[in-house]
Design an enzyme around this catalytic site. Structure first.
Site, short mmCIF file in Angstrom:
data_model
loop_
_atom_site.label_atom_id
_atom_site.label_comp_id
_atom_site.label_asym_id
_atom_site.label_seq_id
_atom_site.Cartn_x
_atom_site.Cartn_y
_atom_site.Cartn_z
N ASN A 66 -12.25 5.03 -67.69
CA ASN A 66 -13.83 3.69 -67.27
C ASN A 66 -13.39 2.54 -67.95
O ASN A 66 -12.65 2.46 -69.02
CB ASN A 66 -14.91 4.25 -67.86
CG ASN A 66 -15.93 3.30 -67.90
OD1 ASN A 66 -16.36 2.18 -67.48
ND2 ASN A 66 -17.08 4.11 -68.55
N CYS A 76 -15.33 -4.75 -63.18
CA CYS A 76 -14.71 -3.97 -63.06
C CYS A 76 -14.26 -3.25 -61.75
O CYS A 76 -13.01 -2.44 -62.57
CB CYS A 76 -15.73 -2.83 -63.50
SG CYS A 76 -16.94 -2.42 -61.88
N TRP A 102 -14.97 -0.04 -69.35
CA TRP A 102 -15.22 -0.10 -70.41
C TRP A 102 -14.66 -0.28 -71.71
O TRP A 102 -14.26 -0.57 -72.36
CB TRP A 102 -16.57 0.27 -70.80
CG TRP A 102 -17.25 -0.23 -69.85
CD1 TRP A 102 -17.46 -1.18 -68.76
CD2 TRP A 102 -19.01 0.34 -69.11
NE1 TRP A 102 -17.98 -1.29 -68.35
CE2 TRP A 102 -19.57 -0.62 -68.31
CE3 TRP A 102 -20.09 1.18 -69.94
CZ2 TRP A 102 -20.81 0.08 -68.01
CZ3 TRP A 102 -21.07 1.36 -69.69
CH2 TRP A 102 -22.27 -0.10 -68.25
N GLN A 148 -13.61 -4.17 -70.57
CA GLN A 148 -14.19 -4.58 -69.77
C GLN A 148 -14.99 -6.30 -70.34
O GLN A 148 -15.81 -5.85 -71.51
CB GLN A 148 -14.37 -4.80 -69.02
CG GLN A 148 -15.88 -5.30 -67.93
CD GLN A 148 -16.74 -4.66 -66.95
OE1 GLN A 148 -16.14 -3.50 -66.30
NE2 GLN A 148 -17.13 -5.03 -66.10
N HIS A 161 -20.53 1.21 -60.33
CA HIS A 161 -19.24 0.94 -61.09
C HIS A 161 -17.97 1.63 -60.53
O HIS A 161 -17.50 1.77 -59.64
CB HIS A 161 -19.58 1.43 -62.72
CG HIS A 161 -18.83 0.98 -64.00
ND1 HIS A 161 -17.94 -0.18 -63.49
CD2 HIS A 161 -17.90 1.85 -64.66
CE1 HIS A 161 -17.24 -0.15 -65.33
NE2 HIS A 161 -17.61 0.94 -66.06
#
Length: 669
Positions: free
Chosen positions: A284, A105, A286, A99, A260
């Site tokens: 995740n 997200c 990220w 990300q 998130h």
């Protein structure tokens, strides 16, 4: 990201017309044709520049960044960044995604789940593009929007701020599918700014065209573990989210990020110590940042798992993916989202061979109609009502899913999301009521046998277009069934204030009655079935032929067809229309004897030469040609009488004639 109870800035809207879309009937976003534009660029030796989503601040959005940062945005093509760029390298994986600066997200968690399900991924990411042969700086991706699959064309200029990706960045420096897919979705939504906060549930539906369900983990269903396992087994897309301040991603000490969205990538039950443990695998977007509690990568719990199982499940890398127990999952996360073509995640504990069918209705909500806060049988009767019948069986455990989605008009770019919902009524009594301020609301039920009506409604006096889908579990399905329920729309649904599903057709001609007589059936068949030019050439359905059709389908022997009986007839009509059009090779609107023979074989039935001649004589014109209306009467009688003979023979009754002798008798008289 946003939770189901929070506010959402709507994307830029757009208008669609025509039938419900499919991958064979793609809508072209902004009327841009990918192949035409690419061919034009290649012939001119130029790289595509998209004037409808330009390399300009307008595509970023005025409020995403401070004005001084917006002025510093640079746009670069992958060919400027890498000597040898690729769209995809070594397949598509969630681990390709990291990300960027934009708070999307919710989208990337859905994309991460998409990469696990090839059946959906290939719909979104076409294979006819890349940076090698035929490269012209143009790409395209597909998304589902309010009943239509839409093809979105983009150029490959990507936004950078201070030399870093503003949007999602690929983990591998020369692989660009994540960044380009995100750009296409930003274009669909109106700007990158409109990706900064949103609903994971919306993204799951837009990437699949399926039905999604949101489960509260603070008040979870008692069978949550079974739902998760069924969803994993049936290859659903899954995601989850934590609560917390909007647009502020705060990582707490245990590694979980507040506010998130994550992808759920697995759910298994493993042997642990002297018992069993249900664990969930989560990723995740990220691309880093993992759970630090029990069942994390370095957790001592893994020491008590059989080595082969541990080796198969554990990936000890800082890649954003981790395991946790179902108990910790419910403690740390707020919502679970599951999405599939049909609600297969509700099939746990079902030992029958069942399928889900779906009826889809597209219509317009008018503010003059009754709203959710103004319930009464009289008021609700003013609203559009959509009927369905629950058959007499024991559902295990859920048998009905209702999904209502709202769509705003094209000129309402920033219109608020209305609080919409639906009532489920039975015999003018309110059974259930569900409302939510989200783009769509989807709920599942266990309903007892009976005929119900779904009534879309809103608590606000504002017009909006809606898509209503009613999913029903079909217990009577088996592998030998002639008419297995379809997991997709039964037929194209016109984008008008009425639809062509058989239930809506039935109710339109019965004036909301519970059955249809021969006169009503005649009007229905001539109005609806004979709209096609080829099928109308052979003449209209007569009243006498409709009485004959009704008698064949009338299981109750009362001179009328119920909705269920009409459904059987509708499926037969659809089947015989397809066969007729296929066998009418010269498009005359008639079948001769040889074409009739082929049509009977295609239908899986049998007839010898004597029977064929008698059928042509009984149902044909002077030249023994059979038009569509007579063909339907003939085939329905042939199929019904064939089944009747087989039932007599299999039931032990004494039958003193062959099947052909029986059919010769009943088909001519």
């Amino acid at each position: 990201m946003f939770t189901p109870s929070s506010a959402l800035t709507l994307e830029q809207g757009w208008q669609t017309t025509g039938a419900t879309g499919s991958l064979q009937k793609l809508k072209k976003f902004n009327n841009q044709d990918f192949n035409h534009l690419r061919t034009s660029c290649l012939s001119q030796g130029v790289l595509f520049e998209d004037a409808t989503f330009p390399a300009h601040v307008s595509s970023i959005g005025p409020n995403l960044l401070p004005e001084d940062k917006l002025r510093r945005i640079q746009w670069k093509r992958p060919t400027e960044l890498q000597r040898n760029p690729y769209l995809i390298m070594d397949g598509v994986s969630r681990f390709d995604i990291m990300q960027g600066e934009i708070g999307d997200c919710w989208l990337l968690a859905a994309v991460g789940s998409l990469t696990l399900q090839k059946k959906f991924l290939e719909n979104v990411l076409p294979k006819d593009q890349g940076f090698q042969d035929g490269y012209a700086g143009i790409f395209h991706f597909r998304f589902w929007q309010y009943g239509d699959w839409v093809d979105v064309v983009i150029d490959d200029r990507l936004p950078f701020l201070n030399g870093r990706y503003l949007s999602v960045q690929p983990r591998t420096s020369n692989e660009f599918w994540p960044s380009l897919l995100e750009k296409a979705y930003a274009k669909l939504r109106g700007s990158y700014q409109n990706l900064h906060g949103g609903y994971l549930s919306d993204a799951l539906v837009d990437l699949t065209g399926g039905v999604q369900m949101a489960f509260s983990l603070k008040n979870p269903p008692p069978d949550l573990e079974e739902i998760l396992k069924a969803a994993d087994k049936s290859q659903c897309l899954m995601g989850c989210s934590t609560s917390g301040p909007l647009r502020r991603n705060i990582e707490v000490r245990n590694g979980i990020v507040q506010g998130h969205a994550y992808t759920v990538t697995g759910a298994v039950k493993i042997c642990y110590k002297n018992g069993w443990k249900h664990i969930i695998r989560i990723w995740n977007p990220w691309g880093h940042g993992e759970w630090k509690g029990p069942w994390c990568d370095d957790s001592p719990q893994w020491d008590h798992v059989e080595p082969k199982c541990r080796e198969a499940l554990l990936r000890n890398k800082d890649d954003g993916e981790f395991w946790m127990s179902c108990e910790n999952f419910q403690e740390q996360f707020s919502w679970l989202y599951i999405c599939n073509n049909t609600p297969t995640f509700l099939d746990f504990g079902d030992q029958h061979c069942t399928k889900w069918s779906v009826d889809s209705h597209i219509s317009l909500w008018s503010p003059v109609l009754a709203t959710g806060r103004n319930y009464s049988p009289g008021a609700v009767s003013m609203n559009p009502q959509y009927f369905f019948k629950v058959p007499d069986y024991d559902p295990k455990p859920y048998n009905i899913v209702v999904s209502l989605m709202q769509k705003h008009a094209e000129d309402m770019h920033n219109a608020k999301t209305l609080k919409i919902g639906f009532l489920i009524t039975m015999e003018n009594s309110k059974v259930l009521e569900q409302f939510s301020r989200t783009r769509d609301i989807t709920k599942y039920f266990t309903l007892s046998p009976g005929t119900y009506a779904v009534v879309p409604a809103t608590t606000e006096d504002q017009e909006f277009e809606f898509l209503l889908r009613i999913f029903m579990k079909n217990q009577d399905y088996n592998e030998n069934s002639n008419f297995p329920p379809s997991p997709v729309l039964p037929m194209d649904v016109p984008r008008q204030n009425q639809d062509r599903s058989y239930k809506a057709v039935f109710l339109r001609y019965t004036k909301q009655d519970s059955a249809i007589d021969a006169s009503q059936l005649q009007q229905l068949l001539n109005d609806v079935i004979l709209q096609d030019e080829m099928t109308s050439l052979g003449g209209r359905f007569s009243f006498d032929s409709c009485r004959g059709i009704l008698a064949l389908m009338d299981l109750n022997s009362n001179g009328r067809l119920t909705l269920q009986e009409f459904g059987r007839l509708w499926r037969s009509l659809t089947k015989y229309m397809d066969i007729f059009c296929k066998e009418d090779r010269n498009h005359s609107g008639f079948l001769d004897v040889s074409e009739l023979k082929s049509a009977i074989q295609t239908a899986g039935l049998a007839a010898n030469e004597q029977l064929l001649c008698l059928m042509a004589l009984r149902y044909g014109d002077a030249a023994r040609r059979i038009g569509f209306s007579d063909f339907v009467c003939c085939m329905l009688r042939l199929e019904t009488m064939t089944n009747a003979f087989q039932n007599l023979a299999e039931g032990g009754s004494q039958v003193l004639m062959t099947a052909m002798e029986w059919l010769t008798l009943v088909m001519y008289t």
